[in-house]
Motif scaffolding. Structure first.
Motif, PDB file in Angstrom:
ATOM      1  N   LEU A   8      -8.324  27.451  30.704  1.00  0.00           N
ATOM      2  CA  LEU A   8      -9.292  26.381  30.958  1.00  0.00           C
ATOM      3  C   LEU A   8      -9.945  25.906  29.664  1.00  0.00           C
ATOM      4  CD1 LEU A   8     -10.981  27.653  34.233  1.00  0.00           C
ATOM      5  CD2 LEU A   8      -9.321  25.799  33.971  1.00  0.00           C
ATOM      6  N   ARG A   9     -10.211  26.839  28.738  1.00  0.00           N
ATOM      7  CA  ARG A   9     -10.762  26.440  27.437  1.00  0.00           C
ATOM      8  C   ARG A   9      -9.768  25.580  26.668  1.00  0.00           C
ATOM      9  NH1 ARG A   9     -12.454  31.247  23.964  1.00  0.00           N
ATOM     10  NH2 ARG A   9     -12.596  29.592  22.429  1.00  0.00           N
ATOM     11  N   ALA A  10      -8.490  25.951  26.743  1.00  0.00           N
ATOM     12  CA  ALA A  10      -7.455  25.189  26.036  1.00  0.00           C
ATOM     13  C   ALA A  10      -7.337  23.778  26.626  1.00  0.00           C
ATOM     14  CB  ALA A  10      -6.126  25.908  26.102  1.00  0.00           C
ATOM     15  N   LEU A  11      -7.388  23.668  27.944  1.00  0.00           N
ATOM     16  CA  LEU A  11      -7.316  22.346  28.572  1.00  0.00           C
ATOM     17  C   LEU A  11      -8.516  21.492  28.204  1.00  0.00           C
ATOM     18  CD1 LEU A  11      -5.971  23.230  32.120  1.00  0.00           C
ATOM     19  CD2 LEU A  11      -4.790  21.958  30.333  1.00  0.00           C
ATOM     20  N   ARG A  12      -9.712  22.083  28.199  1.00  0.00           N
ATOM     21  CA  ARG A  12     -10.925  21.344  27.840  1.00  0.00           C
ATOM     22  C   ARG A  12     -10.834  20.868  26.397  1.00  0.00           C
ATOM     23  NH1 ARG A  12     -14.498  17.905  29.018  1.00  0.00           N
ATOM     24  NH2 ARG A  12     -12.795  17.928  30.389  1.00  0.00           N
ATOM     25  N   LEU A  13     -10.366  21.733  25.511  1.00  0.00           N
ATOM     26  CA  LEU A  13     -10.224  21.374  24.106  1.00  0.00           C
ATOM     27  C   LEU A  13      -9.214  20.241  23.944  1.00  0.00           C
ATOM     28  CD1 LEU A  13     -10.865  21.928  21.125  1.00  0.00           C
ATOM     29  CD2 LEU A  13      -9.030  23.626  21.156  1.00  0.00           C
ATOM     30  N   TYR A  14      -8.098  20.328  24.656  1.00  0.00           N
ATOM     31  CA  TYR A  14      -7.074  19.284  24.577  1.00  0.00           C
ATOM     32  C   TYR A  14      -7.646  17.940  25.036  1.00  0.00           C
ATOM     33  CZ  TYR A  14      -2.569  16.962  25.148  1.00  0.00           C
ATOM     34  OH  TYR A  14      -1.520  16.085  25.052  1.00  0.00           O
ATOM     35  N   LYS A  15      -8.376  17.944  26.143  1.00  0.00           N
ATOM     36  CA  LYS A  15      -8.973  16.698  26.636  1.00  0.00           C
ATOM     37  C   LYS A  15      -9.994  16.145  25.651  1.00  0.00           C
ATOM     38  CE  LYS A  15      -8.362  17.561  31.554  1.00  0.00           C
ATOM     39  NZ  LYS A  15      -9.058  17.779  32.832  1.00  0.00           N
ATOM     40  N   ASP A  16     -10.805  17.024  25.069  1.00  0.00           N
ATOM     41  CA  ASP A  16     -11.790  16.573  24.093  1.00  0.00           C
ATOM     42  C   ASP A  16     -11.118  15.955  22.873  1.00  0.00           C
ATOM     43  OD1 ASP A  16     -13.838  17.452  25.717  1.00  0.00           O
ATOM     44  OD2 ASP A  16     -14.177  19.313  24.589  1.00  0.00           O
ATOM     45  N   LEU A  17     -10.063  16.600  22.384  1.00  0.00           N
ATOM     46  CA  LEU A  17      -9.374  16.065  21.206  1.00  0.00           C
ATOM     47  C   LEU A  17      -8.674  14.741  21.517  1.00  0.00           C
ATOM     48  CD1 LEU A  17      -7.945  19.349  19.678  1.00  0.00           C
ATOM     49  CD2 LEU A  17      -9.696  17.876  18.693  1.00  0.00           C
ATOM     50  N   ARG A  34      -0.102  14.293  16.907  1.00  0.00           N
ATOM     51  CA  ARG A  34      -0.220  15.566  16.194  1.00  0.00           C
ATOM     52  C   ARG A  34      -0.921  16.610  17.062  1.00  0.00           C
ATOM     53  NH1 ARG A  34      -0.049  15.315  10.161  1.00  0.00           N
ATOM     54  NH2 ARG A  34       0.869  13.298   9.683  1.00  0.00           N
ATOM     55  N   ILE A  35      -1.904  16.166  17.841  1.00  0.00           N
ATOM     56  CA  ILE A  35      -2.589  17.089  18.748  1.00  0.00           C
ATOM     57  C   ILE A  35      -1.596  17.617  19.772  1.00  0.00           C
ATOM     58  CG2 ILE A  35      -4.318  17.243  20.581  1.00  0.00           C
ATOM     59  CD1 ILE A  35      -5.910  15.145  18.996  1.00  0.00           C
ATOM     60  N   ARG A  36      -0.817  16.726  20.337  1.00  0.00           N
ATOM     61  CA  ARG A  36       0.164  17.140  21.345  1.00  0.00           C
ATOM     62  C   ARG A  36       1.157  18.142  20.765  1.00  0.00           C
ATOM     63  NH1 ARG A  36       2.528  14.889  26.209  1.00  0.00           N
ATOM     64  NH2 ARG A  36       4.658  15.642  26.357  1.00  0.00           N
ATOM     65  N   LYS A  37       1.641  17.855  19.551  1.00  0.00           N
ATOM     66  CA  LYS A  37       2.600  18.750  18.910  1.00  0.00           C
ATOM     67  C   LYS A  37       1.976  20.116  18.633  1.00  0.00           C
ATOM     68  CE  LYS A  37       5.707  17.456  15.791  1.00  0.00           C
ATOM     69  NZ  LYS A  37       6.255  16.978  14.514  1.00  0.00           N
ATOM     70  N   MET A  38       0.709  20.127  18.221  1.00  0.00           N
ATOM     71  CA  MET A  38       0.020  21.381  17.945  1.00  0.00           C
ATOM     72  C   MET A  38      -0.074  22.228  19.227  1.00  0.00           C
ATOM     73  SD  MET A  38      -3.804  22.008  16.390  1.00  0.00           S
ATOM     74  CE  MET A  38      -4.632  21.237  17.764  1.00  0.00           C
ATOM     75  N   PHE A  39      -0.433  21.599  20.332  1.00  0.00           N
ATOM     76  CA  PHE A  39      -0.548  22.338  21.583  1.00  0.00           C
ATOM     77  C   PHE A  39       0.825  22.753  22.110  1.00  0.00           C
ATOM     78  CE2 PHE A  39      -4.894  21.056  21.495  1.00  0.00           C
ATOM     79  CZ  PHE A  39      -5.556  21.972  22.289  1.00  0.00           C
ATOM     80  N   VAL A  51      -4.216  33.503  20.997  1.00  0.00           N
ATOM     81  CA  VAL A  51      -4.712  32.323  21.714  1.00  0.00           C
ATOM     82  C   VAL A  51      -6.124  31.990  21.240  1.00  0.00           C
ATOM     83  CG1 VAL A  51      -5.348  31.406  23.979  1.00  0.00           C
ATOM     84  CG2 VAL A  51      -3.256  32.736  23.725  1.00  0.00           C
ATOM     85  N   GLU A  52      -6.948  33.013  21.085  1.00  0.00           N
ATOM     86  CA  GLU A  52      -8.320  32.808  20.604  1.00  0.00           C
ATOM     87  C   GLU A  52      -8.320  32.200  19.205  1.00  0.00           C
ATOM     88  OE1 GLU A  52     -12.246  32.553  21.054  1.00  0.00           O
ATOM     89  OE2 GLU A  52     -10.968  33.438  22.603  1.00  0.00           O
ATOM     90  N   ARG A  53      -7.416  32.685  18.346  1.00  0.00           N
ATOM     91  CA  ARG A  53      -7.316  32.147  16.976  1.00  0.00           C
ATOM     92  C   ARG A  53      -6.907  30.670  17.008  1.00  0.00           C
ATOM     93  NH1 ARG A  53      -3.399  31.018  13.886  1.00  0.00           N
ATOM     94  NH2 ARG A  53      -1.829  32.020  15.179  1.00  0.00           N
ATOM     95  N   ALA A  54      -5.962  30.339  17.875  1.00  0.00           N
ATOM     96  CA  ALA A  54      -5.520  28.950  17.988  1.00  0.00           C
ATOM     97  C   ALA A  54      -6.641  28.066  18.541  1.00  0.00           C
ATOM     98  CB  ALA A  54      -4.287  28.871  18.886  1.00  0.00           C
ATOM     99  N   LEU A  55      -7.409  28.591  19.491  1.00  0.00           N
ATOM    100  CA  LEU A  55      -8.531  27.812  20.039  1.00  0.00           C
ATOM    101  C   LEU A  55      -9.613  27.590  18.984  1.00  0.00           C
ATOM    102  CD1 LEU A  55      -8.886  29.337  23.605  1.00  0.00           C
ATOM    103  CD2 LEU A  55      -8.125  27.036  23.014  1.00  0.00           C
ATOM    104  N   LYS A  56      -9.849  28.599  18.160  1.00  0.00           N
ATOM    105  CA  LYS A  56     -10.837  28.431  17.083  1.00  0.00           C
ATOM    106  C   LYS A  56     -10.379  27.370  16.083  1.00  0.00           C
ATOM    107  CE  LYS A  56     -12.994  32.935  17.271  1.00  0.00           C
ATOM    108  NZ  LYS A  56     -14.413  32.767  17.324  1.00  0.00           N
TER     109      LYS A  56
END
Length: 86
Positions: A8-17, A34-39, A51-56
């Motif tokens: 859920l944090r990853a989805l929220r971050l993706y939507k925000d970006l 670039r955001i899409r490719k990163m995710f 996962v935590e490192r990638a979210l940070k």
């Protein structure tokens, strides 16, 4: 942290970006692509620490983008109210 919360944090971050990418000043940079490719590159991560490192890293990118927008707004206001001295 349970995997569901990380997801859920990853989805929220993706939507925000993606929302921030609408106002990115340089269209040639392809911010949303670039955001899409990163995710997509990080979608197979299973270890919670990775996962935590990638979210940070994503949060860092989000904060830097917000700082870029604030700086752009400040520069525009400065040009509006204080004409350049010649």
């Amino acid at each position: 942290m349970p995997n569901n919360q990380l997801r859920l944090r990853a989805l929220r971050l993706y939507k925000d970006l993606l929302y921030l990418s609408k106002d990115y000043p340089d269209p040639a940079y392809d911010y949303s692509g670039r955001i899409r490719k990163m995710f997509e590159n990080n979608r197979n991560l299973t270890d919670a620490a990775e996962v935590e490192r990638a979210l940070k890293m994503g949060e860092y990118i989000k904060n830097e983008t917000l700082a870029l927008y604030s700086l752009r707004k400040y520069r525009h206001l400065k040009r509006t109210y204080y004409p350049p001295d010649n």
